[in-house]
Design an enzyme around this catalytic site. Structure first.
Site, PDB file in Angstrom:
ATOM      1  N   ASP A  82       0.791  -1.224   0.000  1.00 25.40           N
ATOM      2  CA  ASP A  82       0.000   0.000   0.000  1.00 25.40           C
ATOM      3  C   ASP A  82       0.829   1.282   0.000  1.00 25.40           C
ATOM      4  O   ASP A  82       0.300   2.365   0.203  1.00 25.40           O
ATOM      5  CB  ASP A  82      -0.977   0.025   1.189  1.00 25.40           C
ATOM      6  CG  ASP A  82      -0.282  -0.212   2.532  1.00 25.40           C
ATOM      7  OD1 ASP A  82       0.873   0.231   2.688  1.00 25.40           O
ATOM      8  OD2 ASP A  82      -0.886  -0.845   3.410  1.00 25.40           O
ATOM      9  N   ARG A  97       0.961   6.964  -0.261  1.00 28.06           N
ATOM     10  CA  ARG A  97       0.210   5.981   0.537  1.00 28.06           C
ATOM     11  C   ARG A  97      -1.154   5.825  -0.111  1.00 28.06           C
ATOM     12  O   ARG A  97      -1.898   6.798  -0.274  1.00 28.06           O
ATOM     13  CB  ARG A  97       0.076   6.469   1.977  1.00 28.06           C
ATOM     14  CG  ARG A  97      -0.746   5.542   2.885  1.00 28.06           C
ATOM     15  CD  ARG A  97      -0.098   4.173   3.014  1.00 28.06           C
ATOM     16  NE  ARG A  97      -0.705   3.376   4.064  1.00 28.06           N
ATOM     17  CZ  ARG A  97      -1.840   2.686   3.930  1.00 28.06           C
ATOM     18  NH1 ARG A  97      -2.508   2.714   2.781  1.00 28.06           N
ATOM     19  NH2 ARG A  97      -2.292   1.962   4.936  1.00 28.06           N
ATOM     20  N   ASP A 102      -5.479  -1.141   3.304  1.00 30.75           N
ATOM     21  CA  ASP A 102      -4.425  -1.513   4.243  1.00 30.75           C
ATOM     22  C   ASP A 102      -4.012  -2.941   3.932  1.00 30.75           C
ATOM     23  O   ASP A 102      -4.856  -3.839   3.825  1.00 30.75           O
ATOM     24  CB  ASP A 102      -4.949  -1.410   5.678  1.00 30.75           C
ATOM     25  CG  ASP A 102      -3.900  -1.768   6.710  1.00 30.75           C
ATOM     26  OD1 ASP A 102      -2.716  -1.454   6.484  1.00 30.75           O
ATOM     27  OD2 ASP A 102      -4.266  -2.369   7.743  1.00 30.75           O
ATOM     28  N   THR A 103      -2.720  -3.173   3.759  1.00 28.59           N
ATOM     29  CA  THR A 103      -2.211  -4.512   3.517  1.00 28.59           C
ATOM     30  C   THR A 103      -1.381  -4.964   4.717  1.00 28.59           C
ATOM     31  O   THR A 103      -0.896  -4.131   5.486  1.00 28.59           O
ATOM     32  CB  THR A 103      -1.335  -4.557   2.240  1.00 28.59           C
ATOM     33  OG1 THR A 103      -0.211  -3.682   2.407  1.00 28.59           O
ATOM     34  CG2 THR A 103      -2.130  -4.128   1.019  1.00 28.59           C
ATOM     35  N   GLU A 105       1.596  -5.986   7.174  1.00 29.93           N
ATOM     36  CA  GLU A 105       2.919  -5.379   7.309  1.00 29.93           C
ATOM     37  C   GLU A 105       4.036  -6.297   6.804  1.00 29.93           C
ATOM     38  O   GLU A 105       3.988  -7.513   6.977  1.00 29.93           O
ATOM     39  CB  GLU A 105       3.196  -5.024   8.769  1.00 29.93           C
ATOM     40  CG  GLU A 105       2.291  -3.963   9.355  1.00 29.93           C
ATOM     41  CD  GLU A 105       2.551  -2.582   8.794  1.00 29.93           C
ATOM     42  OE1 GLU A 105       3.552  -2.413   8.075  1.00 29.93           O
ATOM     43  OE2 GLU A 105       1.757  -1.678   9.070  1.00 29.93           O
ATOM     44  N   ARG A 148       3.415  11.683   3.670  1.00 29.62           N
ATOM     45  CA  ARG A 148       3.172  10.890   2.465  1.00 29.62           C
ATOM     46  C   ARG A 148       1.968  11.430   1.707  1.00 29.62           C
ATOM     47  O   ARG A 148       1.000  11.894   2.314  1.00 29.62           O
ATOM     48  CB  ARG A 148       2.934   9.419   2.826  1.00 29.62           C
ATOM     49  CG  ARG A 148       4.091   8.754   3.528  1.00 29.62           C
ATOM     50  CD  ARG A 148       3.744   7.334   3.954  1.00 29.62           C
ATOM     51  NE  ARG A 148       2.632   7.302   4.903  1.00 29.62           N
ATOM     52  CZ  ARG A 148       2.191   6.198   5.510  1.00 29.62           C
ATOM     53  NH1 ARG A 148       2.788   5.047   5.258  1.00 29.62           N
ATOM     54  NH2 ARG A 148       1.184   6.247   6.362  1.00 29.62           N
TER      55      ARG A 148
END
Length: 218
Positions: A82, A97, A102-103, A105, A148
């Site tokens: 992401d 971003r 959300d992927t 970590e 970001r």
């Protein structure tokens, strides 16, 4: 008389030869040092030249059709599923971003890699090749607290944020009223992946409202 003068002449030439040998040794030593330093410096120079060349090339459309538009950029690096780095139309690097997804970590400084994080990163790296032209649709606000750029990423007309949801590599996250433009499409894509039990959805209880729970993984 000739014989008496022969020895001083021999000594003279012997000294000349010794001096020449010392000079030659000094020259060869200096040459080795010069070549070593020169090789090292040339490597640095080559790296710098390549970096500047890449920066210049990134400002232009890789298809050769002209300069990038203000909302276009070229991929330079994929951090994870992401987060990516691009070079924008001004030739500046920009960390992006991806909005609303959300992927798991993979590069968090305080957390180990989570299940399907590597797979999400690998898919993103394969899809977003270095030098690939993309369209950046920035959110509101345009930056997060880490500086970001918050954005939707389009590749050949495909919403990459949505694609990550469709493939089961990401969950919907960080929703707010100002960044809900594609929320309906995203929810549909996420639901399809959930029903098919793709990737992150293949582990019951792994995806939560707060992120991912590795403790449920055997």
């Amino acid at each position: 008389m000739f014989i008496k003068n022969k020895e001083p002449l021999y000594v003279f030439w012997n000294e000349v030869i010794c001096i020449f040998q010392r000079l030659l040794a000094t020259f060869l030593s200096a040459l080795v040092i010069f070549l070593f330093i020169g090789f090292y410096d040339f490597n640095l120079l080559d790296d710098l030249t390549d970096h500047l060349k890449n920066k210049e090339e990134y400002v232009h459309d890789s298809s050769g059709k002209g300069e990038l538009s203000s909302n276009e950029a070229l991929i330079t690096k994929v951090i994870d599923g992401d987060t990516i780095i691009v070079v924008n139309a001004d030739g500046e690097e920009e960390r992006v971003r991806l909005l609303l997804i959300d992927t798991p970590e993979t590069v968090h400084p305080d957390k180990p890699a989570q299940p399907y994080g590597q797979e999400a990163s690998a898919f993103a790296k394969d899809y977003l090749k270095q030098g690939k032209k993309v369209v950046i649709e920035k959110g509101e606000p345009e930056k997060d607290i880490y500086g970001r750029t918050l954005a939707y990423l389009f590749v050949d007309g495909v919403n990459f944020n949505q694609l990550m949801l469709e493939k089961g590599y990401a969950r919907i996250a960080y929703v707010n009223d100002t960044n809900a433009k594609y929320l309906d499409e995203f929810r549909t894509a996420e639901q399809r992946a959930r029903e098919k039990k793709l990737n992150i959805w293949s582990i019951p209880g792994y995806v939560t409202n707060k992120g991912f729970d590795p403790s449920v993984v055997n």
